[in-house]
Design a protein around this motif. Structure first.
Motif, PDB file in Angstrom:
ATOM      1  N   UNK A  83      -3.326   7.484  -9.052  1.00  0.00           N
ATOM      2  CA  UNK A  83      -4.706   7.692  -9.494  1.00  0.00           C
ATOM      3  C   UNK A  83      -5.475   8.565  -8.509  1.00  0.00           C
ATOM      4  N   UNK A  84      -5.395   8.270  -7.206  1.00  0.00           N
ATOM      5  CA  UNK A  84      -6.139   9.055  -6.217  1.00  0.00           C
ATOM      6  C   UNK A  84      -5.723  10.521  -6.248  1.00  0.00           C
ATOM      7  N   UNK A  85      -4.436  10.763  -6.390  1.00  0.00           N
ATOM      8  CA  UNK A  85      -3.919  12.129  -6.430  1.00  0.00           C
ATOM      9  C   UNK A  85      -4.474  12.873  -7.646  1.00  0.00           C
ATOM     10  N   UNK A 131       6.421   9.930  -4.546  1.00  0.00           N
ATOM     11  CA  UNK A 131       7.008  11.270  -4.406  1.00  0.00           C
ATOM     12  C   UNK A 131       6.373  11.974  -3.208  1.00  0.00           C
ATOM     13  N   UNK A 132       7.213  12.436  -2.294  1.00  0.00           N
ATOM     14  CA  UNK A 132       6.728  13.045  -1.061  1.00  0.00           C
ATOM     15  C   UNK A 132       5.858  14.278  -1.325  1.00  0.00           C
ATOM     16  N   UNK A 133       6.269  15.140  -2.244  1.00  0.00           N
ATOM     17  CA  UNK A 133       5.495  16.353  -2.541  1.00  0.00           C
ATOM     18  C   UNK A 133       4.101  16.005  -3.049  1.00  0.00           C
ATOM     19  N   UNK A 134       3.973  14.930  -3.810  1.00  0.00           N
ATOM     20  CA  UNK A 134       2.667  14.514  -4.299  1.00  0.00           C
ATOM     21  C   UNK A 134       1.803  13.981  -3.158  1.00  0.00           C
ATOM     22  N   UNK A 135       2.401  13.237  -2.230  1.00  0.00           N
ATOM     23  CA  UNK A 135       1.653  12.731  -1.075  1.00  0.00           C
ATOM     24  C   UNK A 135       1.178  13.886  -0.201  1.00  0.00           C
ATOM     25  N   UNK A 136       2.032  14.868   0.017  1.00  0.00           N
ATOM     26  CA  UNK A 136       1.638  16.030   0.813  1.00  0.00           C
ATOM     27  C   UNK A 136       0.529  16.821   0.132  1.00  0.00           C
ATOM     28  N   UNK A 137       0.604  16.924  -1.179  1.00  0.00           N
ATOM     29  CA  UNK A 137      -0.433  17.622  -1.935  1.00  0.00           C
ATOM     30  C   UNK A 137      -1.771  16.899  -1.806  1.00  0.00           C
ATOM     31  N   UNK A 139      -2.735  14.846   0.595  1.00  0.00           N
ATOM     32  CA  UNK A 139      -3.221  15.002   1.974  1.00  0.00           C
ATOM     33  C   UNK A 139      -3.892  16.359   2.158  1.00  0.00           C
ATOM     34  N   UNK A 140      -3.282  17.400   1.588  1.00  0.00           N
ATOM     35  CA  UNK A 140      -3.864  18.742   1.665  1.00  0.00           C
ATOM     36  C   UNK A 140      -5.216  18.803   0.950  1.00  0.00           C
ATOM     37  N   UNK A 141      -5.284  18.208  -0.250  1.00  0.00           N
ATOM     38  CA  UNK A 141      -6.539  18.216  -1.003  1.00  0.00           C
ATOM     39  C   UNK A 141      -7.647  17.464  -0.265  1.00  0.00           C
ATOM     40  N   UNK A 153      -2.314  12.865   7.228  1.00  0.00           N
ATOM     41  CA  UNK A 153      -0.887  13.076   7.439  1.00  0.00           C
ATOM     42  C   UNK A 153      -0.116  12.291   6.387  1.00  0.00           C
ATOM     43  N   UNK A 154       1.166  12.585   6.269  1.00  0.00           N
ATOM     44  CA  UNK A 154       2.060  11.874   5.348  1.00  0.00           C
ATOM     45  C   UNK A 154       3.159  11.219   6.174  1.00  0.00           C
ATOM     46  N   UNK A 155       3.367   9.920   5.953  1.00  0.00           N
ATOM     47  CA  UNK A 155       4.391   9.172   6.679  1.00  0.00           C
ATOM     48  C   UNK A 155       5.181   8.310   5.712  1.00  0.00           C
ATOM     49  N   UNK A 156       6.437   8.067   6.042  1.00  0.00           N
ATOM     50  CA  UNK A 156       7.316   7.219   5.230  1.00  0.00           C
ATOM     51  C   UNK A 156       6.901   5.765   5.403  1.00  0.00           C
TER      52      UNK A 156
END
Length: 178
Positions: A83-85, A131-137, A139-141, A153-156
């Motif tokens: 939802x946040x993404x 999904x890592x790419x979604x988390x990175x996206x 974080x960027x937004x 940042x993105x962490x496992x």
């Protein structure tokens, strides 16, 4: 962001109801452009629909009943409950959310965490996405939206992936057996 094809039959079968938003059609059209008017003959009546795929691969659809009132409840559909993404891409805040699927069934805490670090070295997990790419996206937004004294940042998170146990070499196994 590119529009999803309206005539793709499997589109709705892959999606799940992620949240309900309080938002008007005028605001959605200002943010997303004109909607498609859809009446599938499913008994729900005519609806306004938007569907997009973002550069990170996230696909979202918004379904808004076509009624005469100015403020309505729209349903946000997506395959992964992020939802946040989705809200960050759509330019909507979380205070518009009336109901969330992940409130009733908490998501597992395994995946990729979007971590906010404030200037006082305080760290907070904002959310965990699968999904890592979604988390990175996301974080960027968030970094672009809040350029002051905070970083993202993105962490496992969760259990690491299982690794098959290492087998002993054949000659070593034979020497132990004798």
């Amino acid at each position: 962001m590119k529009p999803l094809p309206a005539n793709r039959p499997d589109l709705w079968s892959q999606q799940q109801r992620a949240c309900t938003l309080r938002v008007s059609r005028a605001e959605l059209e200002r943010l997303l452009g004109p909607a498609l008017v859809h009446d599938a003959g499913d008994g729900l009546g005519p609806r306004y629909r938007w569907g997009f795929q973002f550069d990170c691969g996230l696909e979202v659809m918004i379904d808004l009943p076509r009624q005469s009132t100015s403020s309505r409840e729209a349903v946000l559909w997506m395959e992964h409950l992020e939802v946040e993404h989705a809200l960050a891409h759509l330019g909507l805040s979380t205070n518009r959310v009336l109901w969330r699927a992940d409130m009733q069934n908490p998501l597992p805490l395994e995946g990729w965490a979007v971590v906010r670090q404030a200037d006082a070295d305080n760290r907070f997990d904002m959310c965990v996405l699968s999904i890592r790419a979604h988390a990175e996206c996301l974080a960027r937004l968030m970094e672009e939206a809040r350029a002051y004294a905070q970083s993202y940042d993105v962490e496992r998170r969760g259990t690491p992936p299982r690794v098959a146990p290492r087998r002993a070499p054949e000659y070593f196994a034979e020497s132990i057996a004798s």
